[in-house]
Design a protein around this motif. Structure first.
Motif: not given
Lengths: 148, 148, 148, 148
Positions: C2-7, C27, C67-68
């Motif tokens: 997954s990836a973060t909001k900032q990424e 998320g 995000g997933e």
């Protein structure tokens, strides 16, 4: 890689014995199927039920795809968008005429016009998508169930 | 103008006697219906046929709308968009859970998630639209068939 | 994976510098994005144009998928079904709230509700599908353009 | 009740001054519109953005409807289903070719194929629905905003 009308009719009869759809024509990215209308297909008021229409469209799309890529048992419908346009006749077969819009590596997209036989005004219009198993491309060796 | 679960179940049984859908719950812009799965609903491979899923979604949407606007016999489905997500179980009832997104003067829009009972992952997702007869608004006096 | 909001925000700013969408949250299979409304977004009559709404929905769906599954540059939209529900406000940002319905190996499906900020009634509802490049599964070695 | 290409072009220029769509042809339940492609329409990678394609399809459908029912300012898009098929060219205009499927009293449905000019393979396919204000039928006297 394509399949003939007879090959597809034989395949459909074996794989979908409950289906009442008849393959009328297939080729050149198109297919026509028919479905008789009897008491099982009618709703009160004498109209063909929506699920019957959707089922005919689904088969027309599948037959058109098989006509292009050959007998691919694991192709699965991923989406259908149906617009209901007019009340079907209680006394006429339903015809589904499919024209493929795209046959890609993984997805095939087509549109289907549904008619009460004898009328030129469609009773419903469907756009649908099938996912094609990637083993057709040699990416997967075994014929396991496609989970798209 | 709304209708209770019992009023809707009675109406559905009278108007759609062939339907195997059971109204499980209705209210607050939502409805849940169920459909048993037997040999009529299954395709080879043990999966519930697409038209059965679409039919359950259509009924769930109709029931939810009746729950909001009351018994309106002439409301008709104008469109359904179905995304098929997972293979349904052959051994479980299909549940359709509808949430209305809009109930306007002429159109009602809702989404339906379809489940194999006992699983929390939907087997299909549907967005559908019904046209509501304008006589509800007093615009048309007679109850003639809606031709949208 | 997954990836973060900032990424995701960094990736979106680099890949889609023209986009005015801001990633508000991501998320748990969900994402919220916002889009300011100015003269570029308005039609005569003071309503936000349909393409702007569709663009916000597309970004919300993409962000939720990233995000997933992590940053996947080659994921492409394959379909969007939009129902326009109410006239958006000319004076409020558009918010797009996506909830993923399925993240499969090849396809991801999600729904997006679009709001004029400050209102709880959606202005539009979207269901969309992305095709996910199969190299994520190691099936294709090079990162060539996905032709689904 | 129909409108000519010139009447529609004049109406579109007055009502939608921001639109870059040009009416190429209209009549017989069909319409063709074009949209130039410049930096505003492109995404990184040199592809035309999805919202631009959807906007062209929406205009093509609207123009085709006006061609049938005359200048009806209050007709509104109620739904669009877009299938993205191929990467559009960065160097060619987008053409949208609409064929109406039904023009009913309350709803009009049409399909649109979108092309990069010079190619015969569509880049996207759209099915859309417009709600037509009922005052066309004399049911409502004033031209108030349609809330479908």
């Amino acid at each position: 890689m394509s399949a003939t009308k007879q090959e597809i009719a034989t395949f459909m009869a074996a794989e979908f014995p409950q289906s009442k759809c008849i393959v009328e024509a297939v080729g050149d990215g198109r297919a026509t199927v028919s479905h008789k209308v009897g008491s099982d297909e009618l709703r009160p008021g004498g109209t063909v039920s929506g699920p019957v229409l959707m089922g005919v469209a689904d088969v027309a799309l599948y037959v058109a795809i098989l006509g292009e890529i050959g007998i691919v048992p694991l192709a699965v419908t991923t989406s259908l968008t149906v617009n209901f346009l007019r009340k079907p006749s209680a006394d006429a077969r339903i015809l589904g005429e499919c024209k493929l819009i795209k046959v890609g590596r993984l997805l095939a997209v087509g549109e289907v016009s549904l008619y009460s036989e004898g009328s030129s005004d469609p009773v419903a219009h469907v756009v649908g998508t099938y996912a094609i198993p990637p083993q057709r491309e040699g990416l997967i060796k075994e014929g396991k169930k496609l989970d798209v």
